[in-house]
Design a protein around this motif. Sequence first.
Motif, short mmCIF file in Angstrom:
data_model
loop_
_atom_site.label_atom_id
_atom_site.label_comp_id
_atom_site.label_asym_id
_atom_site.label_seq_id
_atom_site.Cartn_x
_atom_site.Cartn_y
_atom_site.Cartn_z
N GLY A 38 15.75 56.31 84.67
CA GLY A 38 16.80 57.30 84.79
C GLY A 38 18.16 56.73 84.42
N ARG A 39 18.93 57.47 83.63
CA ARG A 39 20.23 57.00 83.15
C ARG A 39 21.25 58.13 83.18
N TRP A 40 22.53 57.72 83.28
CA TRP A 40 23.65 58.65 83.15
C TRP A 40 24.66 58.06 82.18
N SER A 41 25.37 58.92 81.47
CA SER A 41 26.43 58.49 80.55
C SER A 41 27.68 59.30 80.82
N LEU A 42 28.83 58.64 80.73
CA LEU A 42 30.10 59.34 80.89
C LEU A 42 30.51 59.92 79.53
N ILE A 43 30.78 61.20 79.52
CA ILE A 43 31.18 61.88 78.29
C ILE A 43 32.64 62.30 78.42
N CYS A 44 33.47 61.88 77.46
CA CYS A 44 34.89 62.25 77.43
C CYS A 44 35.18 63.00 76.13
N HIS A 45 35.58 64.25 76.24
CA HIS A 45 35.95 65.03 75.06
C HIS A 45 37.43 64.85 74.75
N SER A 46 37.76 65.00 73.48
CA SER A 46 39.17 64.90 73.09
C SER A 46 39.93 66.13 73.56
N ILE A 47 41.23 66.00 73.65
CA ILE A 47 42.09 67.11 74.06
C ILE A 47 42.64 67.78 72.81
N HIS A 48 42.21 68.99 72.57
CA HIS A 48 42.62 69.70 71.36
C HIS A 48 44.13 69.97 71.37
N GLY A 49 44.76 69.69 70.24
CA GLY A 49 46.17 70.01 70.07
C GLY A 49 47.13 68.93 70.54
N PHE A 50 46.61 67.82 71.04
CA PHE A 50 47.48 66.77 71.55
C PHE A 50 47.09 65.41 70.96
N LYS A 51 48.11 64.61 70.71
CA LYS A 51 47.88 63.22 70.33
C LYS A 51 47.75 62.40 71.60
#
Length: 430
Positions: free
Chosen positions: A261-274
């Motif tokens: 069993g495994r888990w992964s951290l997922i981070c999405h980018s923030i649209h419209g921001f640098k």
Amino acid sequence: MDCFNKRFGLTALAAVFFVTGCASNQAVDGGNKPVVTEIKSDLPVYAKLDLTPEGKYYFSEFSFVEFKNSVNLNSLSHNLHTGKVGCRDEIYNIGPEKQEKKELCHDKVLSSFRTSSYGGEAMAQNTISVLVTVLSFGTQANSYRYSSFDNELFSKALTEALTAQPREQLISQFNSIYQQSKQTFAEKKTAYDNKWRDLNAKLEKALVVKDNSQLYQGKPEVYIHPSSPVGDKVRTDFRWGSASDLTAKLQEAANTEYAEGRWSLICHSIHGFKHTSSGCDQRWGTADELTMQPVLYTIDSASRYRYTPMLNASNAHISAVSEMTGRITLTNLTNSFLTIDSLSLYIGRDIETLSNLNVQLPPKGVNRSLSLAKYSNFQMTSLANVKKSHLARSIDVGLAMKYKVVDTNLENTLYKTNSVKIQDLPGQVY
């Protein structure tokens, strides 16, 4: 003469074996196939027929999934090869044999369900070795041997195994163990899900957003993904030799699935921001200590920001009001006809005019045919790399309109500009 007698004697002996083989096949062909009562169960049980060192038939392997050369204990159907295959005498070593033919012709169990023949004459399988020796110097030496499935031999072998290992008991016992194992798999899944919830709770505290733009009002999409989830479905893709073996393998399967069993951290980018992010490469396994490192988003600026100039001007004759969509509503406040000739838009130091409009407004009438989108300077109300501090600057926004009141036929002007801060105008990051 002696040589002739020897060869004649060998041929006569061979004829005796051929006759015996024919008699055996006739008995099989004349037999009646017994009626089989199918046993219903949650999972069918498949078994492999085998021979003990003493030559007794028994079931040596079992599975809930059909496998090669297996018998379905529920229906007593089987998937053994029943077609006729050719077997060349090994003493002549004529080319390599295919694996399946080798098994059917020489495997001690599979070949025991079959009879062999030369030139179309049947012969019991257990007489072949004697015949080959006798014919090694005779006229049959170059003949081709065939192997055919014998239902009677197979039925006898199956009956012998079922007598020692009743199928009702086997099916019931194995299905009972399978049902009991569901609880084990369910417990493993619960343990996995509990740790998943613990990780999500820790993520709430670990997520930090440093917004240097002061324009971000949302929350980054960050979550724990079950990259190798633990399910509650019991595995059945294996074989076993006994009830204890099945119990052990089911427990091993549950333990293995949980261990993987495994888990992964997922981070999405923030649209419209640098922005930049850190701590997004975290991974965990069920055997790991479930610690959570800080997950930091640092926002520098909004990539693009658009604001909408808002117009609101009026006099005794006419009013002009714009909407966030840019649509302009013109309202005749008089009891006379009005004709609008031109309309100018002021944004900062930029002024743009639409002329020869010839828009007719009846008394108390309303017109919504004009839009700010027709002005190129309206299209320029977009800023790049924006922080909130940039929006504090003021700009002039307004309009100038030239129109006529028909009754007087005099040209009139409506003019109004306001100095407003960009942050006070409708706007958004995009």
